[in-house]
Structures are given as C-alpha cells and as structure tokens.
Design an enzyme around this catalytic site. Structure first.
Site, PDB file in Angstrom:
ATOM      1  N   LYS A  51       0.840  -1.200   0.000  1.00 19.22           N
ATOM      2  CA  LYS A  51       0.000   0.000   0.000  1.00 19.22           C
ATOM      3  C   LYS A  51       0.877   1.253   0.000  1.00 19.22           C
ATOM      4  CE  LYS A  51      -3.741  -2.439   2.137  1.00 19.22           C
ATOM      5  NZ  LYS A  51      -4.032  -3.193   3.331  1.00 19.22           N
ATOM      6  N   GLN A  95      -6.065  -2.763   9.313  1.00 18.02           N
ATOM      7  CA  GLN A  95      -5.434  -3.975   8.785  1.00 18.02           C
ATOM      8  C   GLN A  95      -5.877  -5.184   9.603  1.00 18.02           C
ATOM      9  OE1 GLN A  95      -3.233  -3.384   6.038  1.00 18.02           O
ATOM     10  NE2 GLN A  95      -3.539  -5.579   5.811  1.00 18.02           N
ATOM     11  N   ASP A 118     -12.137   0.594   2.446  1.00 14.37           N
ATOM     12  CA  ASP A 118     -12.166  -0.862   2.254  1.00 14.37           C
ATOM     13  C   ASP A 118     -13.566  -1.328   1.848  1.00 14.37           C
ATOM     14  OD1 ASP A 118      -9.887  -2.361   2.422  1.00 14.37           O
ATOM     15  OD2 ASP A 118      -9.898  -2.530   4.607  1.00 14.37           O
TER      16      ASP A 118
END
Ligand code: NDP
Length: 283
Positions: A51, A95, A118
């Site tokens: 990322k 995460q 997300d």
C-alpha cells in the site's frame, strides 16, 4: 488462452489517479489514508508495504498508525473517532487480523462510511447490495475492472463464485448480479462442488487452497478469476487454481501473482481518491 493482466491494468489505473491527485492538490485537497495496524502481524506488514508503494506512486499521503498488541478495544474506538472527525484524513483502513480481544465488526463499523475505503462498513455493504454503489471492496472492484477491460460481458452468463467471505465472495457475487449475471455461490458445505464449477462461464475462486481447481473441474472456454494467494509446496506464491493444468482449457485466466492481487491495491487507491473528492464537495 488470454491472460488477464492485472499488473498492466493496475499501472494504467494508478497513472490516471496520479493526474487526479495532482488536480486535487491544486484545489487544496491533499488525499490522505491512515492505516491502522495492531500487533505487528508479519503478513500485514507485507500488505502495508504494498500500500505504501502504491500511495507514493499515486501521490497519496499515507500514515501508518501502529498499536501494541495489548491495545484495548476502547482505545482503538477513540482513535478512530478522532480520525473520523479529522478533515485532513480522507480514508481509514484497519489492517486485519486484529487481536482476539478486539471485536473486528465493531471496529469496522466505527469508521464513518465516507472514509471506509475498504468498503467493509455495514452501510457500504448495504449500499452495494441495494444500489450497487458506495465504497466497493477493493478485490471485487478490481475483478469487475479487469472483466471490463477485457470486454468480458457477464450479462446472462453463469458466474460461479467459490468462497463466500464478506471481503471477496459475497461482494463479488453482488457485483456480478448487478451486471445481470446468473450467480451461484459455493462454499465449504457445498455438495458436489465440481458439478457447479463445470457449469461456470465465469469462475471466481477465493478459498485459500493452493491449486485446488483442476482442469477436470472446469468446462472449455471458461473465464477464470483466481483470487487465492497461497504458498505452494515449493514455497512459491500460487493461486487457488492449478494454472498449468487449466490454462489450455480456459479462454481467459488471471495469473497469480500479477492478477487480482495487484488490482486490489490499485482499487484501494481509487477509493482513496474518491474519498478525497468527497472532501472537495464538502461532504
Ligand atoms: P475466508 O477464509 O474468509 O473465506 C474462504 C471461503 O472459502 C469461505 O466461504 C469458505 O467456506 C470457502 N471454502 C474454503 N474451503 C473451501 C472448499 N474446499 N470448497 C469450497 N469452498 C471453500 O477467505 P478470504 O475470502 O479472505 O480469502 C480467500 C483467498 O483469497 C485467500 O487465499 C486469500 O489470501 C485470498 N485473498 C486475495 C486477495 C487479493 O487481493 N487477491 C484479497 C483477499 C483475499 P465457508 O464459508 O463454508 O467457511
């Protein structure tokens, strides 16, 4: 057989986003993504690294907030609430996995929907199911972009999705349905799985089982989207599809690596730019 080249398409997408980010910056918006990591998980660190590279490429400011494994759920909730209120932050991502003492669903749903890049927040899940919009989870979003790029129209086709997780199987099924496919969803309790996979015009597989799909489980001319990321017996990265076995029977297939995985990161960048644009509109 045509290889569905995720790497090439992901680069094109990131090139376009780079221009959009420059325009946003000229308008005084500096896109920023905050990634929350709890407990220093080895696998997560690798994903965060990917990322980071993508954010640097596109021009998105990335802040990684690292929390100790023993951080309480309440502290995490408070920190996310602060980020929700912070106008300089456009995207928030937690995460996974989180330590067991933290309720992951609670954490995901604390993130305000317009920063949920997300697309896992229940409001975005609902928007996707009902309207087909909101923030679309990055992996399914990347699959749809790949199909579009290669002009694979799923309308009226039988799409068989193997794997029914909240992050891949369910949302890709919704998106395929939105595109007028006939969708069958299979999972670990499905009986006679091969009977379903053999009917697929488009087969999406996301189960996390190395080289699981073999040529005898597919029909000739199928489009195969392999989402799995596994370590094979030789310790090399491989998908859920036995690529060598299936490649001459399929019409199209995504490689692993270089297929869906790279697209996932590119679509995250796209969602971050979308979130920053909400800032432009004052949302
Ligand atoms: P989960 O473990 O959350 O879900 C797996 C799904 O597969 C479940 O629905 C499970 O069924 C089903 N399943 C497991 N074994 C079988 C089987 N033998 N036959 C039929 N169905 C089965 O996994 P994820 O969705 O998170 O990930 C799946 C794979 O995709 C992993 O390899 C992961 O690394 C990869 N992945 C790749 C991404 C990318 O960017 N390319 C992004 C996300 C994941 P049940 O519901 O009954 O348990």
């Amino acid at each position: 057989m045509i290889l569905l080249d995720g790497k090439k398409l992901a680069t094109e997408i990131k090139e376009n986003l780079k221009i959009e980010v420059e325009q946003l910056k000229a308008a005084g918006i500096f896109p920023k993504l905050v990634v929350i990591e709890v407990g220093n998980n080895f696998a997560s660190l690798k994903y965060i690294g990917n990322k980071k590279k993508a954010c640097e490429y596109v021009g998105i400011d990335l802040e990684v907030m690292e929390f100790d494994y023993n951080t309480s759920e309440q502290e995490l909730v408070e920190r996310i609430k602060n980020l929700n209120a912070d106008k300089t932050v456009h995207g928030i991502l937690v995460q996974m996995p989180l330590p067991e003492h933290i309720d992951k669903d609670k954490i995901i749903n604390i993130i305000v929907p317009n920063k949920d890049v997300d697309g896992f927040n229940i409001q975005n899940v609902g928007s996707l199911s009902v309207y087909g919009n909101g923030f679309i989870p990055c992996t399914p979003y990347g699959i749809i972009e790949l199909l579009d790029k290669y002009q694979i129209n799923v309308c009226g086709k039988h799409c068989v999705v193997v794997g029914a997780s909240n992050i891949v199987g369910k949302p890709i099924s919704m998106l395929l349905l939105k595109n007028n496919a006939t969708v069958t969803i299979c999972h670990s309790k499905t009986k006679d799985l091969a009977e379903f996979t053999k009917q697929a015009d488009v087969l999406v597989i996301a189960i996390g089982n190395p080289n699981f799909i073999t040529a005898d489980m597919i029909k000739a001319g199928v489009v195969i989207i392999d989402v799995g990321i596994n370590r094979g017996e030789d310790n090399q990265i491989c998908g859920d599809v036995d690529f060598e076995d299936c490649k001459s029977k399929a019409s199209h297939i995504t490689p692993v690596p270089g297929g869906v995985g790279v697209m996932t990161v590119a679509m995250l960048m796209k969602n971050c730019v979308k979130a920053a644009k909400c800032g432009l509109k004052g949302e």
